[in-house]
Scaffold this motif. Structure first.
Motif, PDB file in Angstrom:
ATOM      1  N   GLU A 160      -2.917  -3.258  -3.325  1.00  0.00           N
ATOM      2  CA  GLU A 160      -3.926  -2.519  -2.561  1.00  0.00           C
ATOM      3  C   GLU A 160      -5.325  -2.964  -2.979  1.00  0.00           C
ATOM      4  O   GLU A 160      -6.211  -3.171  -2.128  1.00  0.00           O
ATOM      5  CB  GLU A 160      -3.758  -1.015  -2.763  1.00  0.00           C
ATOM      6  CG  GLU A 160      -4.676  -0.162  -1.909  1.00  0.00           C
ATOM      7  CD  GLU A 160      -4.420  -0.296  -0.411  1.00  0.00           C
ATOM      8  OE1 GLU A 160      -5.397  -0.120   0.360  1.00  0.00           O
ATOM      9  OE2 GLU A 160      -3.270  -0.588   0.003  1.00  0.00           O
ATOM     10  N   LYS A 192      -2.434  -6.024   7.625  1.00  0.00           N
ATOM     11  CA  LYS A 192      -2.134  -5.191   6.453  1.00  0.00           C
ATOM     12  C   LYS A 192      -0.713  -4.633   6.484  1.00  0.00           C
ATOM     13  O   LYS A 192      -0.094  -4.437   5.430  1.00  0.00           O
ATOM     14  CB  LYS A 192      -3.134  -4.048   6.316  1.00  0.00           C
ATOM     15  CG  LYS A 192      -3.024  -3.324   4.958  1.00  0.00           C
ATOM     16  CD  LYS A 192      -4.160  -2.347   4.739  1.00  0.00           C
ATOM     17  CE  LYS A 192      -4.170  -1.845   3.293  1.00  0.00           C
ATOM     18  NZ  LYS A 192      -3.085  -0.924   2.974  1.00  0.00           N
ATOM     19  N   LEU A 214      -8.689   4.486  -8.608  1.00  0.00           N
ATOM     20  CA  LEU A 214      -7.555   3.600  -8.328  1.00  0.00           C
ATOM     21  C   LEU A 214      -7.307   2.687  -9.506  1.00  0.00           C
ATOM     22  O   LEU A 214      -6.180   2.447  -9.912  1.00  0.00           O
ATOM     23  CB  LEU A 214      -7.837   2.789  -7.055  1.00  0.00           C
ATOM     24  CG  LEU A 214      -6.765   1.780  -6.644  1.00  0.00           C
ATOM     25  CD1 LEU A 214      -5.415   2.472  -6.452  1.00  0.00           C
ATOM     26  CD2 LEU A 214      -7.177   1.060  -5.366  1.00  0.00           C
ATOM     27  N   LEU A 252       1.596   7.002   1.087  1.00  0.00           N
ATOM     28  CA  LEU A 252       0.188   6.976   0.701  1.00  0.00           C
ATOM     29  C   LEU A 252      -0.423   5.611   0.975  1.00  0.00           C
ATOM     30  O   LEU A 252      -1.517   5.499   1.551  1.00  0.00           O
ATOM     31  CB  LEU A 252       0.034   7.328  -0.780  1.00  0.00           C
ATOM     32  CG  LEU A 252      -1.384   7.179  -1.360  1.00  0.00           C
ATOM     33  CD1 LEU A 252      -2.358   8.085  -0.621  1.00  0.00           C
ATOM     34  CD2 LEU A 252      -1.382   7.489  -2.852  1.00  0.00           C
ATOM     35  N   VAL A 253       0.292   4.549   0.568  1.00  0.00           N
ATOM     36  CA  VAL A 253      -0.213   3.193   0.789  1.00  0.00           C
ATOM     37  C   VAL A 253      -0.445   2.942   2.272  1.00  0.00           C
ATOM     38  O   VAL A 253      -1.458   2.358   2.682  1.00  0.00           O
ATOM     39  CB  VAL A 253       0.763   2.152   0.210  1.00  0.00           C
ATOM     40  CG1 VAL A 253       0.360   0.738   0.619  1.00  0.00           C
ATOM     41  CG2 VAL A 253       0.812   2.258  -1.316  1.00  0.00           C
ATOM     42  N   ASN A 254       0.501   3.392   3.095  1.00  0.00           N
ATOM     43  CA  ASN A 254       0.392   3.144   4.532  1.00  0.00           C
ATOM     44  C   ASN A 254      -0.712   3.966   5.187  1.00  0.00           C
ATOM     45  O   ASN A 254      -1.180   3.621   6.281  1.00  0.00           O
ATOM     46  CB  ASN A 254       1.733   3.425   5.213  1.00  0.00           C
ATOM     47  CG  ASN A 254       2.803   2.428   4.793  1.00  0.00           C
ATOM     48  OD1 ASN A 254       2.502   1.301   4.423  1.00  0.00           O
ATOM     49  ND2 ASN A 254       4.060   2.857   4.835  1.00  0.00           N
ATOM     50  N   LEU A 255      -1.123   5.050   4.519  1.00  0.00           N
ATOM     51  CA  LEU A 255      -2.238   5.838   5.040  1.00  0.00           C
ATOM     52  C   LEU A 255      -3.583   5.170   4.777  1.00  0.00           C
ATOM     53  O   LEU A 255      -4.582   5.490   5.434  1.00  0.00           O
ATOM     54  CB  LEU A 255      -2.242   7.232   4.400  1.00  0.00           C
ATOM     55  CG  LEU A 255      -1.262   8.261   4.972  1.00  0.00           C
ATOM     56  CD1 LEU A 255      -1.306   9.534   4.134  1.00  0.00           C
ATOM     57  CD2 LEU A 255      -1.570   8.563   6.431  1.00  0.00           C
ATOM     58  N   LEU A 256      -3.610   4.240   3.818  1.00  0.00           N
ATOM     59  CA  LEU A 256      -4.861   3.554   3.475  1.00  0.00           C
ATOM     60  C   LEU A 256      -5.092   2.434   4.485  1.00  0.00           C
ATOM     61  O   LEU A 256      -4.710   1.285   4.281  1.00  0.00           O
ATOM     62  CB  LEU A 256      -4.771   3.004   2.049  1.00  0.00           C
ATOM     63  CG  LEU A 256      -4.535   4.059   0.962  1.00  0.00           C
ATOM     64  CD1 LEU A 256      -4.301   3.398  -0.389  1.00  0.00           C
ATOM     65  CD2 LEU A 256      -5.718   5.016   0.885  1.00  0.00           C
ATOM     66  N   ASN A 269     -13.090   1.902  -5.882  1.00  0.00           N
ATOM     67  CA  ASN A 269     -12.925   3.253  -6.384  1.00  0.00           C
ATOM     68  C   ASN A 269     -12.351   3.212  -7.796  1.00  0.00           C
ATOM     69  O   ASN A 269     -11.287   2.654  -8.027  1.00  0.00           O
ATOM     70  CB  ASN A 269     -11.976   4.017  -5.446  1.00  0.00           C
ATOM     71  CG  ASN A 269     -11.894   5.477  -5.833  1.00  0.00           C
ATOM     72  OD1 ASN A 269     -11.469   5.802  -6.931  1.00  0.00           O
ATOM     73  ND2 ASN A 269     -12.294   6.345  -4.931  1.00  0.00           N
ATOM     74  N   ASN A 309       1.689  -4.818   3.363  1.00  0.00           N
ATOM     75  CA  ASN A 309       2.336  -3.659   2.749  1.00  0.00           C
ATOM     76  C   ASN A 309       3.857  -3.774   2.780  1.00  0.00           C
ATOM     77  O   ASN A 309       4.550  -3.308   1.866  1.00  0.00           O
ATOM     78  CB  ASN A 309       1.931  -2.379   3.467  1.00  0.00           C
ATOM     79  CG  ASN A 309       0.488  -1.991   3.213  1.00  0.00           C
ATOM     80  OD1 ASN A 309      -0.173  -2.547   2.337  1.00  0.00           O
ATOM     81  ND2 ASN A 309      -0.013  -1.043   3.993  1.00  0.00           N
ATOM     82  N   ARG A 317      -8.348  -4.817  -0.624  1.00  0.00           N
ATOM     83  CA  ARG A 317      -9.727  -4.318  -0.548  1.00  0.00           C
ATOM     84  C   ARG A 317     -10.719  -5.385  -1.006  1.00  0.00           C
ATOM     85  O   ARG A 317     -11.821  -5.515  -0.460  1.00  0.00           O
ATOM     86  CB  ARG A 317      -9.882  -3.039  -1.363  1.00  0.00           C
ATOM     87  CG  ARG A 317      -8.973  -1.914  -0.905  1.00  0.00           C
ATOM     88  CD  ARG A 317      -9.066  -1.653   0.589  1.00  0.00           C
ATOM     89  NE  ARG A 317      -8.011  -0.743   1.059  1.00  0.00           N
ATOM     90  CZ  ARG A 317      -7.826  -0.424   2.328  1.00  0.00           C
ATOM     91  NH1 ARG A 317      -8.607  -0.918   3.274  1.00  0.00           N
ATOM     92  NH2 ARG A 317      -6.838   0.393   2.677  1.00  0.00           N
TER      93      ARG A 317
END
Length: 311
Positions: free
Chosen positions: A255, A204, A7, A48-52, A4, A208, A259
């Motif tokens: 992050e 992950k 990012l 936010l990071v943990n939601l990814l 993306n 994180n 990916r």
């Protein structure tokens, strides 16, 4: 498999903000009221990071080496001993390579402390990651010193040539080497050791989790670099804002790394060369960006300071 773009832009923008602030000379420290400090923390990005969430990646069997196949805690102790051995001559000669060598040592000591205190859910995996990651760094430095410059990754070529030419500030050397090791090397380490445990659990969360440990290292490591090698290293002091900037950069990079590792692990054989090129170009692009912003305004002063303070 391009990532993306937003990012990337976000990471670059934050890096630019940090770079501009750190290359304009001493900055007067801003007041640090407690309410602002409580609000402006790198941890504000963690929800936010943990939601990814991790993408589905099948377990591909146990890690097979080439180092620390057992995952024994002694592996990290061995890494630390090797880092200490390598740092001594670099510091004594005021080599610009000492900047990242010292920072990497302090990070690895912190990893050991975290692992010893049960910080990670899967200590064996973390230990294998640490040892394999460090070995890539050792191999790169050895190849460069042996004159095999074309054999190292493009981001490393940019970073190590700039370091060798002594054209970067201390913070620039740090950022260039950190970018090459994280953005170029780390995806391959994660893929090789494995993104998923045998029971199907993603690693992950442990990946994180280390973000907050890194937060605690910025000030002490930057202060030590400034005390020993380059007094301008920690001149940026905007209260809690500087920690937020650095924390944002590191979380963004880490992050992207995850990916890229997923893309390597899931790519069909005919797609893998495209993923590898994506990783190389991304890391090299970050390197060129950092190089343009962190040129040293006074390399002679840095050398003279280090000669009496390297410790």
């Amino acid at each position: 498999m391009p990532l993306n773009r937003s990012l990337r832009v976000a990471v670059a923008a934050v890096a630019c903000a940090l770079a501009v602030g750190s290359t304009t000379g001493p900055v007067e420290a801003a007041p640090k009221p407690d309410p602002l400090g409580a609000l402006l923390s790198p941890t504000l990005f963690d929800p936010l990071v943990n939601l990814l969430a991790a993408l589905p990646t099948p377990y591909k069997g146990p890690y097979q080496g080439p180092v620390c196949v057992s995952g024994d805690p002694q592996c990290i102790e061995d890494v630390i001993a090797e880092m200490e051995r390598r740092l001594v001559p670099l510091a004594a000669s005021c080599s610009h390579d000492a900047i990242f060598s010292l920072a990497y040592l302090r990070v690895t000591q912190n990893v050991k402390n975290a692992a010893d205190n049960g910080y990670f859910a899967d200590r064996k995996w973390l230990t294998q990651i640490d040892a394999a990651f460090a070995q890539m760094y050792f191999d790169t430095m050895d190849a460069w010193k042996a004159g095999k410059k074309s054999s190292v990754a493009k981001a490393w070529q940019i970073a190590l040539q700039a370091t060798e030419d002594r054209k970067m500030s201390g913070l620039g050397d740090f950022m260039m080497n950190m970018n090459a090791h994280i953005n170029n090397d780390f995806p391959y380490v994660l893929e090789k050791v494995g993104l998923t445990a045998a029971d199907g659990t993603s690693h992950k969360a442990d990946h994180n989790a280390y973000n907050q440990r890194l937060d605690s290292l910025y000030h002490p490591v930057f202060d030590e670099e400034a005390a020993r090698f380059d007094p301008t290293f920690n001149k940026l002091d905007l209260g809690p804002v500087d920690e937020v900037l650095v924390g944002a950069i590191m979380r963004g990079w880490r992050e992207v790394v995850w990916r890229h590792a997923e893309a390597l692990a899931n790519a069909p054989s005919f797609v893998r060369p495209l993923v590898e090129r994506e990783i190389s170009e991304y890391a090299a692009g970050q390197a060129q960006f950092i190089k343009a912003l962190f040129a040293s305004p006074s390399p002679d002063k840095r050398a003279a300071y280090c000669a009496t303070h390297h410790g």
